[in-house]
Design a protein around this motif. Structure first.
Motif, PDB file in Angstrom:
ATOM      1  N   TYR A  36     -11.249  -6.401   0.232  1.00 26.71           N
ATOM      2  CA  TYR A  36     -10.284  -5.690  -0.616  1.00 26.71           C
ATOM      3  C   TYR A  36      -9.449  -6.631  -1.496  1.00 26.71           C
ATOM      4  O   TYR A  36      -8.522  -6.191  -2.171  1.00 26.71           O
ATOM      5  N   ASN A  66      -7.563   2.092   8.668  1.00 22.30           N
ATOM      6  CA  ASN A  66      -6.684   1.417   7.707  1.00 22.30           C
ATOM      7  C   ASN A  66      -7.441   0.407   6.854  1.00 22.30           C
ATOM      8  O   ASN A  66      -6.999   0.062   5.751  1.00 22.30           O
ATOM      9  N   SER A  69      -8.694   2.514   4.045  1.00 23.52           N
ATOM     10  CA  SER A  69      -7.527   2.848   3.237  1.00 23.52           C
ATOM     11  C   SER A  69      -7.147   1.694   2.320  1.00 23.52           C
ATOM     12  O   SER A  69      -6.826   1.891   1.143  1.00 23.52           O
ATOM     13  N   LYS A  70      -7.196   0.450   2.831  1.00 29.76           N
ATOM     14  CA  LYS A  70      -6.865  -0.712   2.004  1.00 29.76           C
ATOM     15  C   LYS A  70      -7.928  -0.940   0.935  1.00 29.76           C
ATOM     16  O   LYS A  70      -7.614  -1.392  -0.174  1.00 29.76           O
ATOM     17  N   PRO A  73      -7.099   2.229  -2.083  1.00 28.98           N
ATOM     18  CA  PRO A  73      -5.659   2.492  -2.024  1.00 28.98           C
ATOM     19  C   PRO A  73      -5.219   3.794  -2.683  1.00 28.98           C
ATOM     20  O   PRO A  73      -4.091   4.242  -2.458  1.00 28.98           O
TER      21      PRO A  73
END
Length: 312
Positions: A36, A66, A69-70, A73
């Protein structure tokens, strides 16, 4: 899939199908270039034994939820879970090796919190009411596919004791100062059983929705917020939650102020009968909205993909 199952998807396999390759292996950890952020030296490690990741360059880590999610975003948590489920289907992603052992560990934790319904007159003592924050309650809400911010808008977190044993649950207040309390394994009423009324202005709106339980309300608002699948009406509404079909007589006077009464009750015998009674009292105003989810018992079953086996 439950959130525990999603969290147990193999991070190594997830990174592989999303185009990220292992740079080297050291002491049982698999190192990658960060998925990421831009870097030239691999500092992103995956521990397959625990199915966790850690970014040494940013000094942060976590689980697959998570991580996705990262990497995305712009997604809220609801859509993060939906995308991970889709990846499981498309690539046949597997659970991490320690999934079963962690499932047993989580189950044992919940068992210690499980509350047996007491048949005697044991006194329930509320020790605190807070904003929703406990991770187990958050996980339960997400398992039900309810938007967590929606749940925090309408619910609290209650801590209470029964016979000196401590419990906590999602709390939904009613008009008599009592509340419906629910966690993964138990639901009960604290204080006087009554309906719940949610108004959006000082004066009643022209439309209202009637629900059987508060998770029906939370699901409705979640659908209205995120999905356009023909289950919600376009107008703004006040909300009434019966908290039991036995509270029908209590809710009827509240409905007299509305031009349209939208009944979102269960598609079972009790829900159908209760809807018919509301329609008989307000034949020109009430609408049976359960036809929008005719193959499901309730709205929450719709977003969880659980159709009824036999329609009553």
């Amino acid at each position: 899939m439950t959130i525990l199952e999603i969290r147990s998807i193999s991070i190594r396999q997830y990174l592989d199908v999303t185009g990220h390759r292992v740079a080297y292996i050291s002491r049982g950890r698999y190192f990658y270039l960060s998925p990421y952020r831009t870097e030239s030296s691999p500092s992103f490690a995956v521990n397959p034994a625990e199915n966790l990741w850690y970014d040494y360059g940013k000094r942060e880590g976590g689980n697959i939820v998570n991580l996705h999610s990262k990497m995305n975003p712009n997604l809220d948590i609801h859509h993060v879970l939906l995308e991970l489920e889709q990846l499981v289907r498309e690539y046949n992603l597997q659970y991490s090796e320690d999934y079963e052992s962690r499932m047993k560990e989580d189950q044992n934790r919940y068992i210690r919190l499980k509350e047996k319904q007491e048949k005697d007159d044991s006194e329930t003592i509320v020790t605190g009411i807070y904003e929703l924050a406990h991770p187990y309650l958050r996980d339960y809400i997400l398992e039900r596919r309810v938007d967590y911010d929606v749940a925090k808008q309408y619910c609290k977190e209650v801590h209470y004791t029964i016979n000196s044993k401590q419990y906590y649950a999602i709390a939904f207040a009613n008009v008599e100062g009592g509340m419906e309390a629910r966690n993964k394994y138990c639901k009960r009423s604290i204080g006087k059983k009554a309906i719940s009324a949610i108004y959006h202005s000082r004066n009643p709106l022209t439309h209202c929705c009637v629900f059987e339980g508060f998770f029906d309300l939370l699901t409705y608002v979640t659908i209205k917020k995120w999905m356009n699948i023909g289950l919600c009406i376009d107008e703004d509404c006040d909300y009434f939650v019966m908290n039991s079909v036995g509270n029908l007589k209590s809710v009827l006077p509240y409905l007299a102020d509305y031009e349209k009464i939208h009944c979102y009750l269960d598609n079972d015998e009790a829900g159908i009968k209760t809807t018919e009674q509301i329609l008989s009292v307000y034949p020109d105003n009430a609408v049976d909205e359960s036809v929008r989810y005719i193959s499901y018992n309730d709205l929450n079953d719709v977003i969880n993909g659980k159709p009824m086996q036999n329609k009553p």
